[in-house]
Design a protein around this motif. Structure first.
Motif, PDB file in Angstrom:
ATOM      1  N   ASN A 134      -3.434  11.469  -1.862  1.00 20.13           N
ATOM      2  CA  ASN A 134      -3.164  10.201  -1.862  1.00 20.13           C
ATOM      3  C   ASN A 134      -2.158  10.121  -0.260  1.00 20.13           C
ATOM      4  O   ASN A 134      -1.997   9.922   0.239  1.00 20.13           O
ATOM      5  CB  ASN A 134      -1.263  10.478  -2.580  1.00 20.13           C
ATOM      6  CG  ASN A 134      -0.510   9.681  -2.641  1.00 20.13           C
ATOM      7  OD1 ASN A 134      -0.436   8.604  -2.614  1.00 20.13           O
ATOM      8  ND2 ASN A 134       0.522   9.437  -2.764  1.00 20.13           N
ATOM      9  N   SER A 159       2.041   9.204  -6.207  1.00 17.66           N
ATOM     10  CA  SER A 159       3.253  10.442  -6.229  1.00 17.66           C
ATOM     11  C   SER A 159       3.768  11.093  -7.716  1.00 17.66           C
ATOM     12  O   SER A 159       3.701  11.899  -7.840  1.00 17.66           O
ATOM     13  CB  SER A 159       3.239  10.651  -5.411  1.00 17.66           C
ATOM     14  OG  SER A 159       4.783   9.880  -4.616  1.00 17.66           O
ATOM     15  N   SER A 205      -5.754   4.169   4.305  1.00 14.98           N
ATOM     16  CA  SER A 205      -5.509   2.509   4.325  1.00 14.98           C
ATOM     17  C   SER A 205      -3.943   2.033   5.069  1.00 14.98           C
ATOM     18  O   SER A 205      -4.579   0.495   6.059  1.00 14.98           O
ATOM     19  CB  SER A 205      -5.123   2.361   3.105  1.00 14.98           C
ATOM     20  OG  SER A 205      -3.574   3.196   2.936  1.00 14.98           O
ATOM     21  N   VAL A 206      -3.620   2.847   5.991  1.00 18.05           N
ATOM     22  CA  VAL A 206      -2.936   2.535   6.835  1.00 18.05           C
ATOM     23  C   VAL A 206      -3.248   1.769   7.649  1.00 18.05           C
ATOM     24  O   VAL A 206      -3.536   0.439   8.568  1.00 18.05           O
ATOM     25  CB  VAL A 206      -1.365   2.627   6.922  1.00 18.05           C
ATOM     26  CG1 VAL A 206      -0.803   2.479   8.287  1.00 18.05           C
ATOM     27  CG2 VAL A 206      -0.320   3.459   6.396  1.00 18.05           C
ATOM     28  N   VAL A 215       0.874  -1.050   0.132  1.00 20.03           N
ATOM     29  CA  VAL A 215       0.085  -0.124  -0.119  1.00 20.03           C
ATOM     30  C   VAL A 215       0.512   0.736  -0.077  1.00 20.03           C
ATOM     31  O   VAL A 215       1.093   1.514  -0.438  1.00 20.03           O
ATOM     32  CB  VAL A 215      -0.974   0.499   1.308  1.00 20.03           C
ATOM     33  CG1 VAL A 215      -1.291   1.022   1.769  1.00 20.03           C
ATOM     34  CG2 VAL A 215      -2.323  -0.793   1.085  1.00 20.03           C
ATOM     35  N   GLY A 216       1.785   1.251   0.808  1.00 17.62           N
ATOM     36  CA  GLY A 216       3.030   2.951   0.667  1.00 17.62           C
ATOM     37  C   GLY A 216       3.724   2.462  -0.694  1.00 17.62           C
ATOM     38  O   GLY A 216       4.322   3.705  -0.896  1.00 17.62           O
ATOM     39  N   GLY A 248       1.083   4.588  -2.863  1.00 17.06           N
ATOM     40  CA  GLY A 248       1.711   5.830  -2.944  1.00 17.06           C
ATOM     41  C   GLY A 248       2.899   6.444  -3.711  1.00 17.06           C
ATOM     42  O   GLY A 248       2.577   7.524  -3.932  1.00 17.06           O
ATOM     43  N   SER A 252      -3.575   7.187   1.363  1.00 21.72           N
ATOM     44  CA  SER A 252      -2.673   6.543   3.036  1.00 21.72           C
ATOM     45  C   SER A 252      -2.819   6.000   4.194  1.00 21.72           C
ATOM     46  O   SER A 252      -2.680   5.363   4.417  1.00 21.72           O
ATOM     47  CB  SER A 252      -1.073   7.422   1.796  1.00 21.72           C
ATOM     48  OG  SER A 252      -0.569   7.097   0.696  1.00 21.72           O
TER      49      SER A 252
END
Length: 148
Positions: free
Chosen positions: A104, A67, A111-112, A59-60, A63, A108
């Motif tokens: 974004n 970007s 999601s985390v 997931v990171g 992101g 992020s």
């Protein structure tokens, strides 16, 4: 890599040898043989939890890709004469970067948080023997009120 299969097999062997440790290697192996299925499934469950944390890393990484895409879109706007670059730099690019990077960042963080809560509440609580319970969600039920 090829050696990862050996590392996973070695991990299973160590869990098999020491999962039901009683102080004696032979009785520990005997206990592991008796409880082989539960021992195997428990080990696979722990590996599945580790894979869930790898999902957080993915997931990171998504992101980062978003970007880079927003930055590439902004860089693509710097074409043409100087006055057009100046107008775009003062108007469109701050809007693009503010919206793109802002969205974004929000995605992020959400999601985390969502993945972390799910991991801790649902997956790891099962290792502790916890079960989550509640009440049945039934928003369209008919309420019958008693008259007093």
């Amino acid at each position: 890599p090829n050696y990862s299969v050996y590392l996973i097999g070695g991990g299973f062997l160590l869990v098999f040898l020491f999962g039901y440790w009683t102080g004696n290697i032979f009785t520990s192996i005997l206990e592991s043989l008796k409880n082989f299925i539960s021992l195997f499934l428990g080990t696979v469950s722990v590996l599945a939890d580790i894979v869930s944390y790898i999902r957080l890393w993915a997931v990171g990484l998504a992101g980062v890709a978003i970007s880079q895409t927003v930055n590439g879109m902004g860089a693509g706007l710097f074409m043409g004469p100087f006055w057009l670059k100046l107008v775009l730099a003062l108007t469109a690019i701050p809007l693009l970067f503010g919206f793109g990077h802002g969205l974004n960042l929000i995605m992020s963080v959400l999601s985390v948080l969502v993945h972390g809560v799910r991991l801790n509440l649902l997956e790891f609580s099962s290792h502790l023997g916890m079960e989550w319970s509640g009440y049945k969600y039934d928003p369209f039920r008919v309420k019958i009120e008693e008259e007093s």
